[in-house]
Write a protein that holds these residues in place. Structure first.
Motif, PDB file in Angstrom:
ATOM      1  N   GLY A 118       0.811  -1.213   0.000  1.00  0.00           N
ATOM      2  CA  GLY A 118       0.000   0.000   0.000  1.00  0.00           C
ATOM      3  C   GLY A 118       0.842   1.259   0.000  1.00  0.00           C
ATOM      4  O   GLY A 118       0.519   2.233  -0.678  1.00  0.00           O
ATOM      5  N   GLU A 119       1.938   1.248   0.748  1.00  0.00           N
ATOM      6  CA  GLU A 119       2.811   2.431   0.812  1.00  0.00           C
ATOM      7  C   GLU A 119       3.434   2.734  -0.552  1.00  0.00           C
ATOM      8  O   GLU A 119       3.800   3.864  -0.838  1.00  0.00           O
ATOM      9  N   GLY A 145       1.797   2.133  -3.309  1.00  0.00           N
ATOM     10  CA  GLY A 145       0.691   2.415  -4.222  1.00  0.00           C
ATOM     11  C   GLY A 145       0.345   1.249  -5.132  1.00  0.00           C
ATOM     12  O   GLY A 145      -0.358   1.408  -6.130  1.00  0.00           O
ATOM     13  N   LEU A 146       0.831   0.057  -4.783  1.00  0.00           N
ATOM     14  CA  LEU A 146       0.551  -1.108  -5.627  1.00  0.00           C
ATOM     15  C   LEU A 146      -0.740  -1.801  -5.185  1.00  0.00           C
ATOM     16  O   LEU A 146      -1.174  -1.651  -4.047  1.00  0.00           O
ATOM     17  N   THR A 205      -3.080   3.441 -12.398  1.00  0.00           N
ATOM     18  CA  THR A 205      -3.234   4.030 -11.060  1.00  0.00           C
ATOM     19  C   THR A 205      -2.062   3.617 -10.157  1.00  0.00           C
ATOM     20  O   THR A 205      -1.717   4.332  -9.221  1.00  0.00           O
ATOM     21  N   ASP A 217       0.865   5.942 -11.250  1.00  0.00           N
ATOM     22  CA  ASP A 217       0.598   7.285 -10.723  1.00  0.00           C
ATOM     23  C   ASP A 217       0.878   7.346  -9.229  1.00  0.00           C
ATOM     24  O   ASP A 217       1.536   8.265  -8.740  1.00  0.00           O
ATOM     25  N   ALA A 218       0.357   6.347  -8.502  1.00  0.00           N
ATOM     26  CA  ALA A 218       0.527   6.341  -7.049  1.00  0.00           C
ATOM     27  C   ALA A 218       2.001   6.201  -6.678  1.00  0.00           C
ATOM     28  O   ALA A 218       2.498   6.892  -5.784  1.00  0.00           O
ATOM     29  N   ILE A 228       3.704   9.429  -6.890  1.00  0.00           N
ATOM     30  CA  ILE A 228       3.286  10.414  -5.894  1.00  0.00           C
ATOM     31  C   ILE A 228       3.715  10.005  -4.484  1.00  0.00           C
ATOM     32  O   ILE A 228       4.085  10.835  -3.665  1.00  0.00           O
ATOM     33  N   LEU A 229       3.679   8.700  -4.205  1.00  0.00           N
ATOM     34  CA  LEU A 229       3.971   8.241  -2.844  1.00  0.00           C
ATOM     35  C   LEU A 229       5.462   8.024  -2.595  1.00  0.00           C
ATOM     36  O   LEU A 229       5.909   8.017  -1.456  1.00  0.00           O
TER      37      LEU A 229
END
Lengths: 345, 345
Positions: free
Chosen positions: B119-120, B122-123, B241, B244-245, B248-249
């Motif tokens: 999650g950290e 962004g996957l 997504t 992108d995440a 950004i993360l």
């Protein structure tokens, strides 16, 4: 300011210590319940931990995200969810949007059923393959079916999450999911699942009435698994410490077994069919060419390639094995076709 | 009485609420640190939560288990470990033994780096395949190499845990792991990994100085990732997504890319080689048989099976595609051998 906080798997008890202060100081706490149901008494306990506004975070509200982001620009907002916050991709997307809108975000991770459940069943985490979700719509079952297939031929375990619809108060019964998979087997025929497949149903993991029941699907069909949440695990190849642990930690109706035994790779299934078939065809055609020297080398090559195919399969070089048996079949069938016999492919 | 308690991923802060009472009332608390290092200041904070004896749980002590089980027969004993307690199979085995010795066991799950880290970054969690561990011994790298290979051809992400030896205070540098994998590629040649592969290094997930750095291996080779723990993620096919995440993360040195593009399945690699080869061989042999009617059917069949092979590959039926091109090759080579030409297999 936007906090993504995980509740963990046991309701209010499993919240991480650091989240207590965050919850008590928040202006607004949204409790998201669309990923898994949360009991009323637990909801009240969670509400007591908060001092600000306490709101329901329905699926549409979190997916839309506009209200949450609007408030988070000026207030301390918490989105609280079952398990770990980022297992739901919706939450990752909301966090990404928040950062893009210059909102400061924080994360508090918590226990997830995905990791906890594996340990509670006594399985080894490094043997878990890709997870899949079972929805009640029949046509959507081919995707999880092939996830299981690809995991099982490598000996991996598959975790199957079941459909949950908060608005309809619907949580899929594990039995319906298993019946759906057996129906899918009838169409796909990869020997992935049948009534003798050994399956684990983990229910209410992390709660007092947690239950881990495993057995053949034929046995599980008669079981009432009680209240949700439920998860199904289709085990692959079991290490003996996994079988032992499963029997001690849960209730095994049948002796655990290696499900990967019957699900052979497609290449292995092919070899089983083609090696004897090509051998027979070769034997049948050989007498036709006994006086034609120029064809002898073809017969010899066919025999050598059948042997090679078997060797490649033993070495785990499945694709080369299939190529070789196909080649041997081609050599033999050319000789058959030239004599007006039916080809054997 | 034996409690298995997870600390979670952020040291004393991430302990679940329900564990506080358990820790304060325990007669003996063993802090296990062999699965991941725990800082001194955190250890002191954890010690303060306990009132009974506070002991180090070294690897040999937990694996042996006799001391812990002996005390647990008459006292309240806690085995406290980083992350979720049952990711380490040693702990599952100890629990199983305890139950067999009629010791009551309890579990408190906590956040695990395995779920949190995904999650950290962004996957999407449902795209993570089987995990693997990288040890510094070179010969042990073929196992993780093939885990990555099997994940990547399905588009899955691979989490690679790195060797940690508490006694030697050794935590493998992510750079050494990546160099080891590239060395392994030289021997195995499945196009799994090279300097252009996009890789994520997640360091100290859950701590204040957490860092998520991603980029081509050629770029990451120059980075100092700081203190452990570190984990490597080899991404498979990235949803937009996810890209992108990730940007950004974390810190992306290079634009994220689809690593599965260059790692084609063996069957696809074979088809690329054999389809044009068999076509050429067929074209070359055709004039030799222009006056022999009984061989015309063989030439026609060869052409049809080449076309079938291509169709099967498009449909994702890789094994049947390989079988078909092998068969076509066999038909053609039989005709070549009969005319004294070299076979093309």
């Amino acid at each position: 300011m936007l906090w993504f906080v995980g509740l963990g798997i046991s309701g209010s008890k499993s919240i991480p210590v650091e989240a207590l202060e965050v919850l008590s100081k928040a202006d607004i706490v949204y409790l998201e319940q669309f990923t898994s149901p949360i009991g009323k008494s637990d909801m009240l306990k969670i509400k007591k931990m908060t001092n600000g506004e306490f709101k329901q975070g329905k699926r549409w509200l979190v997916e839309d995200g506009n209200e949450i982001l609007k408030y988070a620009k000026t207030k301390k907002v918490v989105l609280l969810s079952y398990g770990d916050p980022y297992i739901a991709t919706t939450h990752i997307e909301l966090r990404t949007r928040a950062i893009q809108e210059k909102i400061k975000t924080y994360s508090i991770h918590a226990s997830s059923s995905l990791t906890s459940m594996i340990g509670e069943c006594g399985l080894h985490f490094y043997k878990v393959g890709r997870i899949a979700t079972i929805m009640s719509e029949m046509k959507s079952l081919t995707t999880p079916y092939y996830v299981i297939y690809k995991n099982i031929i490598e000996g991996n375990h598959t975790v199957l999450l079941l459909e949950y619809n908060q608005d309809k108060d619907y949580f899929m019964d594990p039995k319906d999911a298993l019946i759906g998979l057996i129906e899918t087997e009838k169409g796909q025929k990869r020997n992935v699942i049948d009534l003798s497949t050994h399956v684990i149903v983990a229910s209410r993991v992390g709660f007092k009435d947690q239950s881990i029941i495993s057995g053949k699907i034929s046995s599980l069909k008669k079981i009432d698994f009680g209240k949700p949440p439920h998860t199904i695990i289709i085990t692959g190849r079991l290490h003996f410490t996994e079988s032992d642990a499963l029997k001690i930690l849960g209730r095994c109706i049948d002796e655990p077994q290696d499900n990967s035994e019957k699900t052979k790779k497609i290449s292995i299934q092919m070899m089983k069919k083609y090696v004897p078939m090509v051998r027979d065809a070769l034997e049948e055609i050989t007498p036709y060419y006994k006086d034609q020297k120029e064809f002898k080398v073809i017969l010899e090559n066919a025999e050598l390639y059948i042997q090679d195919a078997e060797k490649f399969l033993e070495d785990g070089q499945d694709e080369v094995a299939v190529l070789s048996i196909g080649y041997a079949d081609g050599l033999v069938d050319a000789l058959r076709l030239a004599k007006g016999l039916e080809p054997k492919m």
